[in-house]
Motif scaffolding. Structure first.
Motif, PDB file in Angstrom:
ATOM      1  N   ILE A   6     -18.810 -15.003  24.013  1.00  0.00           N
ATOM      2  CA  ILE A   6     -19.776 -15.393  23.444  1.00  0.00           C
ATOM      3  C   ILE A   6     -21.531 -14.649  23.973  1.00  0.00           C
ATOM      4  O   ILE A   6     -22.197 -14.188  22.914  1.00  0.00           O
ATOM      5  CB  ILE A   6     -19.939 -17.096  22.868  1.00  0.00           C
ATOM      6  CG1 ILE A   6     -18.645 -17.420  22.916  1.00  0.00           C
ATOM      7  CG2 ILE A   6     -20.865 -17.421  22.022  1.00  0.00           C
ATOM      8  CD1 ILE A   6     -18.605 -18.864  22.351  1.00  0.00           C
ATOM      9  N   LEU A   7     -21.297 -14.817  25.211  1.00  0.00           N
ATOM     10  CA  LEU A   7     -22.583 -14.891  25.687  1.00  0.00           C
ATOM     11  C   LEU A   7     -23.596 -13.541  26.110  1.00  0.00           C
ATOM     12  O   LEU A   7     -24.086 -13.012  25.989  1.00  0.00           O
ATOM     13  CB  LEU A   7     -22.218 -15.696  27.821  1.00  0.00           C
ATOM     14  CG  LEU A   7     -22.415 -16.569  27.011  1.00  0.00           C
ATOM     15  CD1 LEU A   7     -22.684 -17.271  29.085  1.00  0.00           C
ATOM     16  CD2 LEU A   7     -23.706 -17.962  26.688  1.00  0.00           C
ATOM     17  N   PHE A   8     -21.533 -12.307  25.961  1.00  0.00           N
ATOM     18  CA  PHE A   8     -21.975 -11.121  26.232  1.00  0.00           C
ATOM     19  C   PHE A   8     -21.770 -10.010  25.406  1.00  0.00           C
ATOM     20  O   PHE A   8     -22.070  -8.934  24.667  1.00  0.00           O
ATOM     21  CB  PHE A   8     -21.097 -10.551  27.369  1.00  0.00           C
ATOM     22  CG  PHE A   8     -21.581 -11.113  28.778  1.00  0.00           C
ATOM     23  CD1 PHE A   8     -23.099 -10.271  29.623  1.00  0.00           C
ATOM     24  CD2 PHE A   8     -21.292 -12.124  29.309  1.00  0.00           C
ATOM     25  CE1 PHE A   8     -23.207 -10.780  30.903  1.00  0.00           C
ATOM     26  CE2 PHE A   8     -22.115 -13.194  30.701  1.00  0.00           C
ATOM     27  CZ  PHE A   8     -22.843 -12.328  31.204  1.00  0.00           C
ATOM     28  N   HIS A   9     -21.371 -10.283  24.351  1.00  0.00           N
ATOM     29  CA  HIS A   9     -20.194  -9.528  23.288  1.00  0.00           C
ATOM     30  C   HIS A   9     -21.217 -10.294  21.474  1.00  0.00           C
ATOM     31  O   HIS A   9     -21.370  -9.277  20.558  1.00  0.00           O
ATOM     32  CB  HIS A   9     -19.543  -9.168  23.112  1.00  0.00           C
ATOM     33  CG  HIS A   9     -18.944  -8.740  24.750  1.00  0.00           C
ATOM     34  ND1 HIS A   9     -19.760  -6.976  24.957  1.00  0.00           N
ATOM     35  CD2 HIS A   9     -18.488  -9.223  25.093  1.00  0.00           C
ATOM     36  CE1 HIS A   9     -18.669  -7.073  26.072  1.00  0.00           C
ATOM     37  NE2 HIS A   9     -18.041  -8.218  26.581  1.00  0.00           N
ATOM     38  N   LEU A  10     -20.644 -11.714  21.338  1.00  0.00           N
ATOM     39  CA  LEU A  10     -20.991 -12.635  19.895  1.00  0.00           C
ATOM     40  C   LEU A  10     -21.903 -12.036  19.132  1.00  0.00           C
ATOM     41  O   LEU A  10     -22.722 -11.950  19.692  1.00  0.00           O
ATOM     42  CB  LEU A  10     -20.348 -13.933  20.239  1.00  0.00           C
ATOM     43  CG  LEU A  10     -20.425 -14.414  18.690  1.00  0.00           C
ATOM     44  CD1 LEU A  10     -18.917 -13.602  17.571  1.00  0.00           C
ATOM     45  CD2 LEU A  10     -20.763 -15.319  18.744  1.00  0.00           C
ATOM     46  N   GLY A  11     -22.148 -10.672  18.007  1.00  0.00           N
ATOM     47  CA  GLY A  11     -23.493 -10.929  17.594  1.00  0.00           C
ATOM     48  C   GLY A  11     -23.572  -9.599  17.753  1.00  0.00           C
ATOM     49  O   GLY A  11     -24.108  -8.697  16.678  1.00  0.00           O
ATOM     50  N   GLU A  12     -23.341  -8.226  18.652  1.00  0.00           N
ATOM     51  CA  GLU A  12     -23.878  -7.886  18.665  1.00  0.00           C
ATOM     52  C   GLU A  12     -22.914  -6.559  18.595  1.00  0.00           C
ATOM     53  O   GLU A  12     -21.869  -6.222  19.381  1.00  0.00           O
ATOM     54  CB  GLU A  12     -24.211  -7.410  20.829  1.00  0.00           C
ATOM     55  CG  GLU A  12     -24.771  -8.701  20.592  1.00  0.00           C
ATOM     56  CD  GLU A  12     -25.206  -8.956  22.826  1.00  0.00           C
ATOM     57  OE1 GLU A  12     -24.947  -7.514  22.851  1.00  0.00           O
ATOM     58  OE2 GLU A  12     -24.551  -9.684  22.876  1.00  0.00           O
ATOM     59  N   GLU A  13     -24.046  -5.860  17.474  1.00  0.00           N
ATOM     60  CA  GLU A  13     -22.535  -4.813  16.372  1.00  0.00           C
ATOM     61  C   GLU A  13     -22.953  -3.234  17.166  1.00  0.00           C
ATOM     62  O   GLU A  13     -23.967  -3.686  16.509  1.00  0.00           O
ATOM     63  CB  GLU A  13     -22.858  -4.816  15.361  1.00  0.00           C
ATOM     64  CG  GLU A  13     -21.850  -6.517  14.675  1.00  0.00           C
ATOM     65  CD  GLU A  13     -22.082  -6.639  13.696  1.00  0.00           C
ATOM     66  OE1 GLU A  13     -21.386  -5.714  12.563  1.00  0.00           O
ATOM     67  OE2 GLU A  13     -22.657  -7.522  12.612  1.00  0.00           O
ATOM     68  N   ARG A  14     -22.586  -3.314  18.493  1.00  0.00           N
ATOM     69  CA  ARG A  14     -23.134  -2.038  18.747  1.00  0.00           C
ATOM     70  C   ARG A  14     -23.615  -0.537  18.480  1.00  0.00           C
ATOM     71  O   ARG A  14     -24.102   0.585  18.207  1.00  0.00           O
ATOM     72  CB  ARG A  14     -22.807  -2.027  20.631  1.00  0.00           C
ATOM     73  CG  ARG A  14     -23.307  -3.281  21.467  1.00  0.00           C
ATOM     74  CD  ARG A  14     -22.715  -2.742  22.750  1.00  0.00           C
ATOM     75  NE  ARG A  14     -23.654  -3.544  23.325  1.00  0.00           N
ATOM     76  CZ  ARG A  14     -22.648  -5.207  23.977  1.00  0.00           C
ATOM     77  NH1 ARG A  14     -21.133  -5.200  24.115  1.00  0.00           N
ATOM     78  NH2 ARG A  14     -23.342  -6.333  24.544  1.00  0.00           N
ATOM     79  N   GLU A  15     -22.028  -0.538  17.633  1.00  0.00           N
ATOM     80  CA  GLU A  15     -21.914   0.346  16.797  1.00  0.00           C
ATOM     81  C   GLU A  15     -22.593   1.013  15.435  1.00  0.00           C
ATOM     82  O   GLU A  15     -22.936   1.689  15.464  1.00  0.00           O
ATOM     83  CB  GLU A  15     -20.496   0.873  16.236  1.00  0.00           C
ATOM     84  CG  GLU A  15     -20.593  -0.663  15.233  1.00  0.00           C
ATOM     85  CD  GLU A  15     -19.688  -1.869  15.595  1.00  0.00           C
ATOM     86  OE1 GLU A  15     -20.235  -2.240  16.509  1.00  0.00           O
ATOM     87  OE2 GLU A  15     -19.652  -2.314  14.806  1.00  0.00           O
ATOM     88  N   TYR A  16     -23.540  -0.302  15.477  1.00  0.00           N
ATOM     89  CA  TYR A  16     -25.152  -0.095  14.691  1.00  0.00           C
ATOM     90  C   TYR A  16     -26.087   0.461  15.390  1.00  0.00           C
ATOM     91  O   TYR A  16     -27.027   0.883  14.602  1.00  0.00           O
ATOM     92  CB  TYR A  16     -25.389  -1.135  13.744  1.00  0.00           C
ATOM     93  CG  TYR A  16     -23.772  -1.586  12.493  1.00  0.00           C
ATOM     94  CD1 TYR A  16     -23.228  -0.556  11.689  1.00  0.00           C
ATOM     95  CD2 TYR A  16     -23.136  -2.549  12.729  1.00  0.00           C
ATOM     96  CE1 TYR A  16     -22.291  -1.158  10.791  1.00  0.00           C
ATOM     97  CE2 TYR A  16     -22.615  -3.229  12.113  1.00  0.00           C
ATOM     98  CZ  TYR A  16     -21.804  -2.185  10.704  1.00  0.00           C
ATOM     99  OH  TYR A  16     -20.812  -2.440   9.751  1.00  0.00           O
ATOM    100  N   TYR A  17     -25.870   0.521  16.185  1.00  0.00           N
ATOM    101  CA  TYR A  17     -27.588   0.679  17.030  1.00  0.00           C
ATOM    102  C   TYR A  17     -27.759   1.877  18.277  1.00  0.00           C
ATOM    103  O   TYR A  17     -27.501   1.404  19.924  1.00  0.00           O
ATOM    104  CB  TYR A  17     -27.862  -0.328  17.430  1.00  0.00           C
ATOM    105  CG  TYR A  17     -27.552  -1.897  18.253  1.00  0.00           C
ATOM    106  CD1 TYR A  17     -27.660  -2.707  17.243  1.00  0.00           C
ATOM    107  CD2 TYR A  17     -27.469  -1.975  19.002  1.00  0.00           C
ATOM    108  CE1 TYR A  17     -26.965  -4.082  17.363  1.00  0.00           C
ATOM    109  CE2 TYR A  17     -26.481  -3.431  19.597  1.00  0.00           C
ATOM    110  CZ  TYR A  17     -26.148  -4.200  18.600  1.00  0.00           C
ATOM    111  OH  TYR A  17     -25.921  -5.668  18.801  1.00  0.00           O
TER     112      TYR A  17
END
Ligand SMILES: Cc1ncc(COP(=O)(O)O)c(C=O)c1O
Length: 335
Positions: A6-17
């Motif tokens: 949750i703290l390091f990855h959730l919600g972070e759609e890195r492929e879009y940025y």
């Protein structure tokens, strides 16, 4: 989901940025649409789309997803202060003629909201000693629609039995909310105990660096949508994206910071308790705390706040004590 996920990855759609490791700050007021149809679709569901930053913004959305997951809630909203979050959640669940039950000695501005603001709109309130759920039952009226909890409460750390309060409120059709700032979702998960809304000032532990004022409300999709479509959008209560990015960064170390705060506070509380000039220490994890057993049952830790009474012969001794503090700062807030 694992906490570090949750703290390091959730919600972070890195492929879009461009696979940026730190989430970008989408510093934009508007989002443009390729067609009128796409525009219409988005406007029909403003919470689910990026249209205008007063409603939804990709940076604040990452933070919302993390906070909802931390609380075990379906959804979350983030606000530019803890008081904005509390006020929005409270107002969304009241109408003229309603009555509010609130735990005794809540945070000072929550008290102001109830005593100074809501009477102007025909809403009454009763402050209740929340250490026994029966006190809430006795104070409830046919028009009671909201129960406001804060456990541990401000300054004296009195607890409410959250499961019992939720059961009582549900049986009477009363919405429950709690200020969960003290524990954070790492040490207390009110929604799992049946509470409807868990509220935070993220200014404190969630951000953790004394450089952002912010707030959050976590709850069911239905409750969050109600708050979003009314108080959030009309009062303009969005957290700016730059501040959201700082809180996301702060969350990365939440687990480590809280663990250390808890250990340090417990050590300090024990030392103070043994000191001959200290009359009493208030910290729910001390065996001497009157509701210690309840603390152990519904919390998994205690963060870093404590209070204590000094044995004083003259009031000036209190001033002398404060002026001799070297590591503890004199300030209004713990965040
Ligand atoms: C328990 C509690 N709730 C709410 C607030 C209000 O938060 P904010 O200052 O972010 O509006 C505070 C602030 O000190 C607090 O201590």
């Amino acid at each position: 989901m694992h906490l570090s996920e949750i703290l390091f990855h959730l919600g972070e759609e890195r492929e879009y940025y461009f696979n940026a490791v730190a989430p970008p700050i989408w510093q934009t007021s508007n989002f443009a649409f390729p067609t009128l149809d796409a525009f219409r679709q988005a406007i029909a569901d403003e919470l689910g789309h990026h249209i205008y930053t007063r409603g939804n913004n990709p940076t604040t959305e990452i933070l919302r997803k993390k906070l909802a997951a931390l609380e075990g809630a379906e959804e979350a909203l983030v606000f530019p202060s803890g008081m904005a979050a509390i006020s929005a959640a409270v107002l969304a669940n009241l109408k003229a003629g309603d009555h509010v039950l609130c735990v005794d000695k809540p945070y000072s501005w929550t008290k102001t909201l109830l005593t100074r603001w809501l009477p102007r709109f025909g809403v009454s309130h009763t402050f209740v000693d929340g250490r026994d759920v029966e006190n809430f039952r006795r104070a409830a009226r046919p028009n009671t629609s909201l129960l406001i909890l804060e456990s541990p409460n401000s300054l004296t750390f009195e607890l409410q039995d959250l499961r019992a309060c939720a059961e009582f409120a549900r049986s009477r059709g009363i919405v429950t909310c709690i200020d969960n700032t003290n524990c954070t979702p790492l040490f207390q998960r009110p929604i799992e105990l049946g509470i409807d809304l868990s509220i935070h000032t993220g200014t404190k532990y969630l951000n953790g660096h004394s450089d952002v004022v912010c707030g959050a409300v976590c709850g069911s999709r239905e409750q969050i949508r109600k708050i979003f479509e009314n108080e959030f959008m009309t009062l303009g209560a969005q957290l700016p994206p730059h501040d959201a990015a700082l809180v996301i960064r702060g969350l990365r170390t939440l687990e480590l910071r809280l663990k250390r705060s808890f250990e340090s506070a417990l050590t300090i509380a024990r030392r103070l308790e043994a000191h001959p000039r200290v009359e009493r220490v208030l910290f729910p994890w001390l065996e001497s705390f009157p509701q210690h057993e309840l603390a152990r049952r519904q919390m998994s830790g205690c963060a870093g706040l404590l209070s204590f009474y000094l044995k004083l012969e003259r009031p000036e001794e209190a001033e002398a004590f404060f002026h001799r503090l070297e590591r503890f700062l004199l300030a209004v807030s713990w965040g």
